[in-house]
Design an enzyme around this catalytic site. Structure first.
Site, PDB file in Angstrom:
ATOM      1  N   SER A 143       0.837  -1.195   0.000  1.00 36.08           N
ATOM      2  CA  SER A 143       0.000   0.000   0.000  1.00 36.08           C
ATOM      3  C   SER A 143       0.879   1.255   0.000  1.00 36.08           C
ATOM      4  CB  SER A 143      -0.952  -0.038   1.200  1.00 36.08           C
ATOM      5  OG  SER A 143      -1.964   0.910   1.081  1.00 36.08           O
ATOM      6  N   ASP A 303      -8.477  -6.150  -4.957  1.00 38.32           N
ATOM      7  CA  ASP A 303      -8.205  -4.819  -4.410  1.00 38.32           C
ATOM      8  C   ASP A 303      -8.985  -3.759  -5.192  1.00 38.32           C
ATOM      9  OD1 ASP A 303      -7.080  -2.464  -3.386  1.00 38.32           O
ATOM     10  OD2 ASP A 303      -5.074  -3.327  -3.291  1.00 38.32           O
ATOM     11  N   HIS A 332      -7.949  -5.192  -0.469  1.00 33.20           N
ATOM     12  CA  HIS A 332      -6.772  -4.468  -0.007  1.00 33.20           C
ATOM     13  C   HIS A 332      -6.341  -4.936   1.382  1.00 33.20           C
ATOM     14  CE1 HIS A 332      -3.850  -1.285  -0.471  1.00 33.20           C
ATOM     15  NE2 HIS A 332      -4.150  -0.820   0.732  1.00 33.20           N
TER      16      HIS A 332
END
Length: 363
Positions: A143, A303, A332
């Site tokens: 991320s 995601d 995610h």
């Protein structure tokens, strides 16, 4: 005076050391007079300092999840083989942050704007000055940690032998910018936010709760909720539930409501503006073309922030890189390691990457 928050203590997050870099000038023009980075290390640096791995942290996260989920004997990130350095990003609540600084000139609402490039420059200085590390066997992050991984590979190509950005892009998209803005406004719209000058994170519980609710919608996939996968995921108290509202309240809301609002705002602003093309006058292809590291780009198949298509478009611009899609119904939040298939894929890919030749691609 700093605001005390037990969520950011070593007791809650695991041990770490604070390293001072002194005065640190930021890309947006601000200054942190005494930047302190919270660092956790595993393993030992070998004599020629060739076994160093860097892990930058993601939004709201610390070194803890990496230690609990990804690092261990027999895993690709094996501290018996590598010297693993996890650096908590600036503003994450452990490193210098709005609520923990003792400098009233940059505390709370006065905290200066920090960019991804600032984190990477600070990490490079830390590794060089504190550990004498000039080259990294691997940079890996998820991320926002992936944003920093990309920045490392572009900004310091000669220092990065291998790169593994997981669930994150080199250049943030308009969709992701707008999503993050909604996350931030959920906090700042709480009257308890008080312009960033609240007395305690407890004053902003409504805003933090709304912030968490948005994460539940976008951080976890539709299939995660529809399938009932969450029924097998333990809550912080170790129990499970058959009620998705209870899971949302007991897991996601409970987690984010422990956090400092200003820390989330500082990291979110940075996340929105992640862009390696700042290094090449806005030319993304030129930026990614600078990468010499052997690179595995690893998006998560469910995601909704950093979809495979966005990650693949960037991967195609990186010389010699490979796309390795990771399976996780959690989307995610698969980064937390909810399903073994995901963890096995990450470990397999990292092991293969670390076994690849040491010389950077194209050198």
């Amino acid at each position: 005076m700093p605001i005390q928050n037990p969520f950011y203590s070593p007791e809650a997050q695991g041990p770490y050391e604070l390293h001072s870099l002194g005065r640190f000038e930021l890309e947006e023009g601000g200054v942190i007079p005494d930047l302190r980075l919270a660092v956790a290390t595993h393993g030992e640096l070998n004599a020629d300092k060739s076994n160093a791995i860097l892990i930058p942290t993601w939004f709201s996260g610390t070194h803890q999840t990496w230690e609990q989920v990804y690092i261990g004997a027999g895993k690709a990130l094996d501290p018996e083989k590598y010297f693993i350095v996890i650096v908590n990003q600036i503003g994450n609540g452990l490193s210098t942050s709005p609520h923990n600084t003792e400098d009233s000139d940059i505390a709370m609402s006065k905290f200066p704007k920090v960019r991804i490039g600032d984190d990477v420059r600070a990490q490079e200085q830390l590794l060089r000055e504190v550990f004498g590390i000039e080259r990294l066997a691997l940079v890996v992050g998820g991320s926002m940690g992936a944003q920093q991984t990309w920045e490392w590979a572009v900004r310091f190509p000669e220092k990065v032998l291998r790169a593994a950005p997981i669930a994150g892009t080199a250049q943030n998209t308009p969709h992701d910018f707008l999503f993050t803005q909604t996350l931030l406004e959920a906090i700042t719209s709480d009257p308890g936010w008080a312009g960033g000058e609240y007395a305690s994170h407890l004053d902003v519980q409504a805003g933090l709760g709304r912030h968490a609710d948005i994460w539940a919608i976008m951080g976890l996939s539709t299939d995660f909720w529809k399938s009932g996968f969450w029924k097998a995921v333990p809550l912080p108290n170790g129990e499970t539930t058959d009620d998705y509202n209870e899971f949302q309240a007991g897991f996601i809301r409970a987690l984010f409501q422990l956090m400092d609002p200003n820390a989330l705002i500082a990291m979110g602003w940075k996340w929105q503006r992640g862009d390696v093309a700042r290094n090449t006058d806005g030319d993304l292809a030129a930026a990614l073309g600078r990468i010499t590291a052997k690179t595995f780009v690893m998006p998560i198949d469910h995601d909704m922030f950093f979809p495979v298509t966005d990650c693949e478009a960037e991967q195609r611009l990186v010389p010699g890189s490979e796309l390795r899609v990771l399976p996780s119904i959690a989307g995610h939040f698969g980064l937390f390691g909810f399903n073994p298939e995901y963890l096995e894929a990450v470990d397999r890919n990292l092991a293969e990457l670390l076994a690849s030749p040491l010389e950077p691609h194209g050198s």
